[in-house]
Design a protein around this motif. Structure first.
Motif, PDB file in Angstrom:
ATOM      1  N   LEU A 461      40.325  37.627  31.168  1.00 41.82           N
ATOM      2  CA  LEU A 461      40.263  39.077  30.974  1.00 41.82           C
ATOM      3  C   LEU A 461      41.687  39.610  30.828  1.00 41.82           C
ATOM      4  CD1 LEU A 461      37.569  39.971  33.650  1.00 41.82           C
ATOM      5  CD2 LEU A 461      37.267  39.899  31.173  1.00 41.82           C
ATOM      6  N   VAL A 462      41.955  40.276  29.702  1.00 40.51           N
ATOM      7  CA  VAL A 462      43.310  40.733  29.407  1.00 40.51           C
ATOM      8  C   VAL A 462      43.260  42.154  28.855  1.00 40.51           C
ATOM      9  CG1 VAL A 462      44.048  38.377  28.857  1.00 40.51           C
ATOM     10  CG2 VAL A 462      43.326  39.906  27.005  1.00 40.51           C
ATOM     11  N   ARG A 463      44.436  42.762  28.787  1.00 40.95           N
ATOM     12  CA  ARG A 463      44.599  44.016  28.052  1.00 40.95           C
ATOM     13  C   ARG A 463      45.898  43.927  27.263  1.00 40.95           C
ATOM     14  NH1 ARG A 463      48.290  47.318  30.809  1.00 40.95           N
ATOM     15  NH2 ARG A 463      48.614  46.703  32.996  1.00 40.95           N
ATOM     16  N   LEU A 464      45.939  44.623  26.155  1.00 39.11           N
ATOM     17  CA  LEU A 464      47.106  44.622  25.283  1.00 39.11           C
ATOM     18  C   LEU A 464      47.929  45.874  25.533  1.00 39.11           C
ATOM     19  CD1 LEU A 464      48.350  42.937  22.953  1.00 39.11           C
ATOM     20  CD2 LEU A 464      47.132  44.448  21.367  1.00 39.11           C
ATOM     21  N   THR A 465      49.222  45.699  25.828  1.00 41.15           N
ATOM     22  CA  THR A 465      50.100  46.834  26.109  1.00 41.15           C
ATOM     23  C   THR A 465      50.670  47.408  24.810  1.00 41.15           C
ATOM     24  OG1 THR A 465      52.101  45.500  26.300  1.00 41.15           O
ATOM     25  CG2 THR A 465      50.754  45.737  28.283  1.00 41.15           C
ATOM     26  N   ALA A 466      51.289  48.558  24.908  1.00 43.40           N
ATOM     27  CA  ALA A 466      51.897  49.187  23.738  1.00 43.40           C
ATOM     28  C   ALA A 466      53.006  48.327  23.149  1.00 43.40           C
ATOM     29  CB  ALA A 466      52.445  50.560  24.127  1.00 43.40           C
ATOM     30  N   SER A 467      53.619  47.458  23.965  1.00 42.38           N
ATOM     31  CA  SER A 467      54.683  46.568  23.482  1.00 42.38           C
ATOM     32  C   SER A 467      54.148  45.406  22.668  1.00 42.38           C
ATOM     33  CB  SER A 467      55.478  46.019  24.680  1.00 42.38           C
ATOM     34  OG  SER A 467      54.670  45.139  25.446  1.00 42.38           O
ATOM     35  N   GLY A 468      52.832  45.225  22.673  1.00 42.76           N
ATOM     36  CA  GLY A 468      52.238  44.070  22.004  1.00 42.76           C
ATOM     37  C   GLY A 468      52.086  42.870  22.915  1.00 42.76           C
ATOM     38  N   ASN A 469      52.490  43.009  24.166  1.00 46.29           N
ATOM     39  CA  ASN A 469      52.345  41.920  25.130  1.00 46.29           C
ATOM     40  C   ASN A 469      51.008  42.020  25.843  1.00 46.29           C
ATOM     41  OD1 ASN A 469      54.945  41.345  24.382  1.00 46.29           O
ATOM     42  ND2 ASN A 469      55.757  41.235  26.455  1.00 46.29           N
ATOM     43  N   LEU A 470      50.543  40.878  26.310  1.00 42.64           N
ATOM     44  CA  LEU A 470      49.288  40.810  27.045  1.00 42.64           C
ATOM     45  C   LEU A 470      49.552  40.873  28.549  1.00 42.64           C
ATOM     46  CD1 LEU A 470      47.510  37.910  25.109  1.00 42.64           C
ATOM     47  CD2 LEU A 470      46.970  40.345  24.970  1.00 42.64           C
ATOM     48  N   VAL A 471      48.602  41.458  29.256  1.00 41.55           N
ATOM     49  CA  VAL A 471      48.592  41.436  30.716  1.00 41.55           C
ATOM     50  C   VAL A 471      47.266  40.810  31.130  1.00 41.55           C
ATOM     51  CG1 VAL A 471      48.544  42.795  32.838  1.00 41.55           C
ATOM     52  CG2 VAL A 471      50.081  43.447  30.976  1.00 41.55           C
ATOM     53  N   VAL A 472      47.337  39.766  31.951  1.00 40.40           N
ATOM     54  CA  VAL A 472      46.132  39.072  32.411  1.00 40.40           C
ATOM     55  C   VAL A 472      45.580  39.810  33.627  1.00 40.40           C
ATOM     56  CG1 VAL A 472      45.187  36.907  33.277  1.00 40.40           C
ATOM     57  CG2 VAL A 472      46.999  36.869  31.543  1.00 40.40           C
ATOM     58  N   GLU A 473      44.303  40.182  33.548  1.00 41.70           N
ATOM     59  CA  GLU A 473      43.687  40.971  34.611  1.00 41.70           C
ATOM     60  C   GLU A 473      42.670  40.182  35.437  1.00 41.70           C
ATOM     61  OE1 GLU A 473      44.682  43.757  35.456  1.00 41.70           O
ATOM     62  OE2 GLU A 473      45.628  44.744  33.762  1.00 41.70           O
ATOM     63  N   GLY A 474      42.326  38.988  35.031  1.00 41.22           N
ATOM     64  CA  GLY A 474      41.346  38.195  35.783  1.00 41.22           C
ATOM     65  C   GLY A 474      40.668  37.189  34.881  1.00 41.22           C
ATOM     66  N   ARG A 475      39.509  36.697  35.326  1.00 37.71           N
ATOM     67  CA  ARG A 475      38.777  35.686  34.571  1.00 37.71           C
ATOM     68  C   ARG A 475      37.284  35.959  34.656  1.00 37.71           C
ATOM     69  NH1 ARG A 475      42.272  33.138  37.576  1.00 37.71           N
ATOM     70  NH2 ARG A 475      40.715  32.457  39.068  1.00 37.71           N
ATOM     71  N   ILE A 476      36.603  35.599  33.604  1.00 37.75           N
ATOM     72  CA  ILE A 476      35.147  35.639  33.622  1.00 37.75           C
ATOM     73  C   ILE A 476      34.606  34.366  34.250  1.00 37.75           C
ATOM     74  CG2 ILE A 476      33.094  35.582  32.149  1.00 37.75           C
ATOM     75  CD1 ILE A 476      34.552  37.366  30.196  1.00 37.75           C
ATOM     76  N   LYS A 477      35.259  33.273  33.961  1.00 39.18           N
ATOM     77  CA  LYS A 477      34.764  31.969  34.403  1.00 39.18           C
ATOM     78  C   LYS A 477      34.849  31.827  35.920  1.00 39.18           C
ATOM     79  CE  LYS A 477      36.250  29.772  30.113  1.00 39.18           C
ATOM     80  NZ  LYS A 477      37.120  28.760  29.504  1.00 39.18           N
ATOM     81  N   ASP A 478      33.933  31.028  36.451  1.00 38.73           N
ATOM     82  CA  ASP A 478      33.881  30.807  37.890  1.00 38.73           C
ATOM     83  C   ASP A 478      34.861  29.704  38.256  1.00 38.73           C
ATOM     84  OD1 ASP A 478      33.127  31.066  40.482  1.00 38.73           O
ATOM     85  OD2 ASP A 478      31.086  30.307  40.235  1.00 38.73           O
ATOM     86  N   VAL A 479      36.121  30.079  38.333  1.00 41.72           N
ATOM     87  CA  VAL A 479      37.171  29.101  38.583  1.00 41.72           C
ATOM     88  C   VAL A 479      38.196  29.728  39.521  1.00 41.72           C
ATOM     89  CG1 VAL A 479      38.500  29.821  36.579  1.00 41.72           C
ATOM     90  CG2 VAL A 479      38.877  27.560  37.513  1.00 41.72           C
ATOM     91  N   ILE A 480      38.795  28.896  40.352  1.00 38.01           N
ATOM     92  CA  ILE A 480      39.823  29.336  41.286  1.00 38.01           C
ATOM     93  C   ILE A 480      41.133  28.698  40.862  1.00 38.01           C
ATOM     94  CG2 ILE A 480      40.589  29.322  43.696  1.00 38.01           C
ATOM     95  CD1 ILE A 480      37.527  29.002  44.378  1.00 38.01           C
ATOM     96  N   ASN A 481      42.144  29.513  40.655  1.00 43.17           N
ATOM     97  CA  ASN A 481      43.453  29.009  40.245  1.00 43.17           C
ATOM     98  C   ASN A 481      44.292  28.815  41.501  1.00 43.17           C
ATOM     99  OD1 ASN A 481      46.124  28.696  39.275  1.00 43.17           O
ATOM    100  ND2 ASN A 481      45.497  29.640  37.339  1.00 43.17           N
ATOM    101  N   ARG A 482      44.299  27.589  41.995  1.00 38.93           N
ATOM    102  CA  ARG A 482      44.999  27.272  43.240  1.00 38.93           C
ATOM    103  C   ARG A 482      46.356  26.675  42.916  1.00 38.93           C
ATOM    104  NH1 ARG A 482      46.371  23.744  47.085  1.00 38.93           N
ATOM    105  NH2 ARG A 482      45.897  24.267  49.264  1.00 38.93           N
TER     106      ARG A 482
END
Length: 578
Positions: A461-482
């Protein structure tokens, strides 16, 4: 180089688009466009090393081994060692197209074996040192691996014992190649020595002009050149939905991946690049990593461990200029550096990826360690996003960058697959010249992981900023990033439910300052049963799970919340757990 040069024959014409042995190729018109636009060019990766050796010769290519006993190979040394090993593997019976499961830590044999397999046309399947029987057996079966390469021991674990179990369980595995003491198996050094002998025997000999050349003089070894449009390497997915998938990367797309990344990061022959993360990860291997560094004539330093003591020693001794870390390791090094005051004066660029880097830690990195921070958000399946070094530093603290290639296509969509408005959060879809069109031998999964028009549905899950860069906001998948390792909640739940004391199980993330997300197992016990975290960890280790898959926390509850259709409601469970 001593001995006869290893000759590769001209590659066959690339196969047509479609699915070949479980590998989904790019459509013909798309492939032609990527060639015409210069994204795909040059020969196979194994041959590129020969060109790099001709260019850089006596310059240091690889430094490996413990800091007290470093091994140093020049580009010429590395090319010769790869030739020896490739011929030795050919004499052993490995054939082009066969898969070899490689589970080697950061040691020189990882580099020589990787390139020897690439030069031979066999396909390395890059497993992680932390994988154990469950993952290794699954990967060996899925790939149809004919050989398994291991260290003798690593961090107290004897991989030869694991190899015995794999050979017994997977009939296709006919060779075990060992870096170190081989025991009952075959030493990688012995294979290379046999190859060197074969090359020496095939070297041209001086024959007097009055003599008739002997027909018994051995011929120069000839190996068929791999198709550069074909699969070069199979990477391992993060295992976000069940067991890990195999990601087919071609010589052309992976070469672009590494070379374009090296260009964006400004790598030159003057750089010294430290691989502190396991080299089998896409990040330290090709973003720009080992491949990108060697491509420009830089020096690659392989850290045997990412501990602060070893990393700081290597930074100072080798005058490292670039390295890549996951956020958890970056935090450990920054915290340690505030106390130890190591010499990090040579370091100009510190890449951080594998998980979102929080802005506070990002700002501490240049303040404590000195280098510019570059966030890298990407995936082994392809798409890479980098913050740029020529943009405002605050963007490298607060965003996860923008796509590497002009031909990268991204969409940010809602649950119905419709594009969201600019700045809104949605799922990231992508396709491009180095993003795969399907997992290897995974037709059923590919039907949902890729759109009909070839976009990879990342689950991020991401959003696109006015600079053209992405910001990661989370994940849909059932996964834990350890700490940069993806733990599949589904897979771990299956193992937990096999325990006789567990009636129901749900695995969720718990916030953790050190590793980002820790693994919490929430279970309902069978009547009269008792269970502790220590017992469940021992049980899961006995089932062959990798250490990073083990839960950090165990919570026993009377019931688990359910959705209206009877599934465990993890959203409600997380709310209850706080």
């Amino acid at each position: 180089m001593s001995g006869a040069p290893l000759v590769t024959a001209a590659p066959a014409a690339p196969a047509e688009a479609g699915t070949v042995d479980g590998w989904v190729r790019w459509p013909d018109d798309v492939a032609r466009r990527y060639v015409a636009e210069g994204y795909w060019e040059g020969g196979p990766l194994g041959d590129r090393l020969r060109a790099w050796a001709e260019r850089s010769g006596s310059a240091t290519a690889v430094v490996a081994g413990p800091p007290s006993r470093p091994v140093r190979l020049s580009y010429a040394d590395l090319d010769r060692a790869v030739d020896d090993l490739a011929v030795g593997l050919d004499r052993l019976g490995l054939a082009p197209g066969e898969r070899v499961l490689v589970q080697l830590p950061n040691r020189v044999e990882f580099v020589t074996l990787l390139f020897a397999l690439l030069r031979l046309g066999a396909i390395p399947v890059l497993a992680l040192p932390a994988h154990r029987r469950v993952e290794i057996e699954h990967l060996a079966r899925l790939a149809g691996a004919v050989a398994y390469a291991i260290p003798d021991t690593h961090e107290g674990f004897d991989h030869r014992t694991l190899a015995q179990e794999i050979v017994a369980a997977v009939p296709s595995v006919r060779h075990v190649l060992v870096a170190g003491e081989a025991g009952r198996f075959t030493g990688i050094d012995a294979v290379a020595a046999a190859g060197a002998d074969a090359r020496a025997a095939a070297a041209p000999t001086s024959v007097p002009s009055t003599s008739v050349p002997s027909t018994s003089v051995p011929s120069t070894p000839v190996l068929p050149a791999p198709d550069p449009a074909g699969v070069a390497v199979l990477l391992i997915s993060g295992g976000t939905t069940g067991k890990p998938k195999l990601i087919p990367r071609t010589h052309w797309d992976y070469a672009y991946n590494a070379a374009a990344s090296a260009g964006l990061c400004g790598l030159t022959a003057e750089d010294v690049c430290l691989a502190a993360l396991p080299a089998a990860h896409n990040f330290p291997l090709a973003c720009p990593g080992i491949l990108g560094a060697l491509g420009v004539g830089a020096t690659v330093v392989l850290a045997p461990s990412p501990s602060p003591e070893i990393v700081f020693e290597l930074l100072a001794r080798e005058r490292v200029t670039v390295t890549a870390l996951v956020p958890a390791l970056a935090r450990i090094l920054v915290d340690a550096a505030e106390w130890e005051k190591p010499d990090t004066s040579s370091l100009r660029l510190l890449q951080v990826g594998g998980a979102r880097l929080d802005a506070e830690l990002a700002r501490r990195i240049p303040a404590v360690l000195g280098p510019r921070v570059q966030q890298v958000f990407g995936m082994a399946e392809g798409l890479l996003n980098y913050t740029r070094q020529d943009e405002d530093a605050e963007l490298s603290f607060t965003t996860q960058g923008r796509p590497l290639a002009p031909a990268d296509e991204i969409r940010i969509v809602d649950r119905d697959g419709a594009d969201v408005a600019p700045g809104e959060i949605g799922e990231l879809w992508t396709r491009g010249p180095y993003t795969v069109r399907g997992y290897y031998r995974a037709a059923e999964h590919n039907a949902t992981a890729f759109s009909p028009d070839g976009f990879y549905r990342t689950g991020d899950l991401v959003r696109l900023t006015a600079s053209g860069n992405l910001v990661v906001e989370g994940r849909i998948k059932d996964v834990i990033n350890r700490g940069g390792e993806n733990v599949s909640a589904t897979e771990l739940e299956e193992h937990l439910l096999a325990h006789p004391a567990i009636a129901q199980a749900a695995v969720v993330a718990a916030a953790d300052e050190q590793v980002g997300e820790s693994v919490r197992a929430v279970v309902v016990l069978t009547p009269g049963a008792g269970l502790t975290l220590k017992v469940i960890k021992a049980y899961l280790r006995g089932r062959g799970l990798a250490r990073f898959m083990l839960p950090d926390l165990l919570t026993v509850v009377d019931t688990l919340p359910l959705t209206p259709v009877g599934k465990i409601d993890k959203r409600e469970l997380r709310r209850r757990l706080g």
